[in-house]
Design an enzyme around this catalytic site. Structure first.
Site, mmCIF file in Angstrom:
data_model
loop_
_atom_site.group_PDB
_atom_site.id
_atom_site.type_symbol
_atom_site.label_atom_id
_atom_site.label_comp_id
_atom_site.label_asym_id
_atom_site.label_seq_id
_atom_site.Cartn_x
_atom_site.Cartn_y
_atom_site.Cartn_z
ATOM 1 N N LYS A 54 0.932 -4.338 -8.675
ATOM 2 C CA LYS A 54 1.967 -5.165 -8.045
ATOM 3 C C LYS A 54 2.332 -6.377 -8.897
ATOM 4 O O LYS A 54 3.438 -6.904 -8.777
ATOM 5 C CB LYS A 54 1.540 -5.594 -6.639
ATOM 6 C CG LYS A 54 1.167 -4.444 -5.712
ATOM 7 C CD LYS A 54 2.230 -3.371 -5.659
ATOM 8 C CE LYS A 54 1.934 -2.237 -4.693
ATOM 9 N NZ LYS A 54 0.705 -1.481 -4.911
ATOM 10 N N TYR A 263 -3.925 7.935 5.148
ATOM 11 C CA TYR A 263 -4.010 6.688 4.387
ATOM 12 C C TYR A 263 -5.324 5.953 4.652
ATOM 13 O O TYR A 263 -5.674 5.685 5.802
ATOM 14 C CB TYR A 263 -2.828 5.784 4.760
ATOM 15 C CG TYR A 263 -2.824 4.467 4.020
ATOM 16 C CD1 TYR A 263 -2.290 4.370 2.741
ATOM 17 C CD2 TYR A 263 -3.380 3.322 4.586
ATOM 18 C CE1 TYR A 263 -2.299 3.168 2.047
ATOM 19 C CE2 TYR A 263 -3.395 2.114 3.903
ATOM 20 C CZ TYR A 263 -2.855 2.042 2.638
ATOM 21 O OH TYR A 263 -2.876 0.857 1.953
ATOM 22 N N TYR A 289 -6.297 4.341 -3.264
ATOM 23 C CA TYR A 289 -5.214 4.815 -4.129
ATOM 24 C C TYR A 289 -5.732 5.575 -5.354
ATOM 25 O O TYR A 289 -5.498 6.770 -5.506
ATOM 26 C CB TYR A 289 -4.353 3.645 -4.601
ATOM 27 C CG TYR A 289 -3.627 2.922 -3.487
ATOM 28 C CD1 TYR A 289 -2.376 3.350 -3.060
ATOM 29 C CD2 TYR A 289 -4.192 1.812 -2.865
ATOM 30 C CE1 TYR A 289 -1.705 2.693 -2.035
ATOM 31 C CE2 TYR A 289 -3.519 1.150 -1.843
ATOM 32 C CZ TYR A 289 -2.287 1.600 -1.436
ATOM 33 O OH TYR A 289 -1.624 0.949 -0.431
HETATM 34 C C1 LIG Z 1 0.472 -0.231 -4.202
HETATM 35 C C2 LIG Z 1 -0.530 0.550 -4.963
HETATM 36 C C3 LIG Z 1 -0.205 1.810 -5.510
HETATM 37 C C4 LIG Z 1 1.099 2.501 -5.273
HETATM 38 O O1 LIG Z 1 2.184 1.931 -5.923
HETATM 39 P P1 LIG Z 1 3.629 2.086 -5.242
HETATM 40 O O2 LIG Z 1 4.535 1.397 -6.162
HETATM 41 O O3 LIG Z 1 3.510 1.441 -3.896
HETATM 42 O O4 LIG Z 1 3.933 3.543 -5.096
HETATM 43 C C5 LIG Z 1 -1.158 2.458 -6.245
HETATM 44 N N1 LIG Z 1 -2.368 1.928 -6.451
HETATM 45 C C6 LIG Z 1 -2.729 0.730 -5.931
HETATM 46 C C7 LIG Z 1 -4.103 0.231 -6.177
HETATM 47 C C8 LIG Z 1 -1.820 0.001 -5.179
HETATM 48 O O5 LIG Z 1 -2.191 -1.182 -4.656
#
Ligand SMILES: *Cc1c(COP(=O)(O)O)cnc(C)c1O
Length: 331
Positions: A54, A263, A289
């Site tokens: 991010k 999720y 993730y």
């Molecule tokens: C937000 C996030 C993602 C996914 O990215 P997007 O742009 O939302 O698809 C992947 N890995 C982590 C650790 C994240 O925080």
């Protein structure tokens, strides 16, 4: 081929991350698996309050907030949102109050990302079931009625402005790959709110890159009710337009078979992937993730999706602070 750097140069951007992040080969793991050669892009090391993907989006989002003269920022996500924690850190660095709309209710002792949100000084608005920023319009209204001028960042920072961070990221990767003299046949990464994949799509198109971008879907449910592939292609088109590039996108690769029980629900796939990378390379994945996405990559390798002598890149997107609140699921 259009040089992405020159297109990005005129856009407002706040330097927030430790960039470029390292690009490295996973030598022990590649040997252990017997090919292909696996590489990793370390966006877990973007540097702002424990890092993550991010930060790249926020460089452009906060650039826009500053241009508009906003006096606070507002965003939302899950209780353990990495996006919210990185937003809180960026806001602290730039001296802007940060409001976070988080799902759930206040726990007796905050941990993981939530603990960090508090340490970073964010003001938290608890939103019960809502984890995708559904409550942002109401909170925005309330802030405006108090005379404030908030900059609202959507769920995951995934709008056209945020996606520009990953257009720049692709360009960063391209330069590094050139220096290391390797070309991956595919880049594999976690895809959830879509901004990462949209930005990479644009970056790859601008560079004329021939490989495959393989998103591993983290979430069973679509963003705002819209199916994710359509959302991503639309976002990519908008981000390209922002750059004055006339590109349209009609397809994405999004693998849906690894979303498991949903999720944030950790299963064997994530547990095994996290252990394997930790023990072969000393690199930590996260339970929500990257553990899921790396588990997907390992399965795709096993199923012969890539050539044995080829190169594949895993894009590590961060998330490690969530390891601790998931301790009980990981043992
Ligand atoms: C937000 C996030 C993602 C996914 O990215 P997007 O742009 O939302 O698809 C992947 N890995 C982590 C650790 C994240 O925080």
């Amino acid at each position: 081929m259009i040089p992405a750097a020159s297109l990005l140069d005129h856009l407002p951007r706040c330097p927030l991350g430790c960039l470029p992040t390292p690009l490295a080969e996973l030598r022990r793991l590649s040997r252990h698996l017997g090919g292909p050669r696996i590489w990793i892009k370390r966006d877990d090391l973007t540097g702002l309050a424990l890092g993550g993907n991010k930060v790249r989006k926020l460089e452009f989002l906060f650039g826009e907030a500053r241009r508009r003269g906003s006096d606070c920022v507002l965003t939302g996500g899950a209780t353990q949102s990495n996006h919210c924690r990185q937003t809180a850190a960026a806001a602290a660095l730039l001296g802007l109050p940060c409001h976070l709309a988080l799902s759930g209710a206040p726990p007796p002792v905050p941990d993981g990302n939530l603990l960090l949100d508090e340490l970073l000084g964010a003001q938290i608005h608890w939103c019960g079931e809502q984890r995708k920023g559904e409550t942002l319009p109401g909170i925005e209204q309330e802030l405006r009625s108090r005379g404030l001028n908030p900059f609202v960042i959507p769920y995951g920072g995934s709008n056209a402005t945020g996606a520009l961070g990953f257009v720049a990221a692709f360009q960063e990767f391209s330069l590094q790959a050139g220096e290391c003299q390797f070309q991956p046949e595919a880049i594999v990464f976690a895809s959830s709110s879509g901004g990462t994949q949209a930005g990479l799509l644009v970056g790859a198109a601008l560079a004329g890159w021939p490989g495959r971008l393989i998103g591993i879907a983290i979430d069973k449910n679509a963003t705002g009710g819209e199916p994710l592939p359509g959302f991503i292609t639309r976002l990519a088109g908008q981000a390209a337009e922002r750059l004055g590039a006339n590109l349209s996108f009609d397809s994405v690769i999004l693998r849906n078979e690894y979303a498991g029980a949903g999720y944030g629900i950790v299963g064997e796939l994530e547990r095994e992937a996290i252990r394997l990378l930790a023990r072969q390379e000393g690199i930590l994945l996260d339970p929500v993730y990257t553990g899921r996405a790396f588990g997907g990559l390992l399965d795709l390798i096993q199923r012969g999706e890539f050539s044995r002598g080829g190169n594949v890149l895993f894009w590590h997107t961060g998330g490690t602070p969530a390891l601790f609140p998931h301790a009980a699921d990981l043992r």
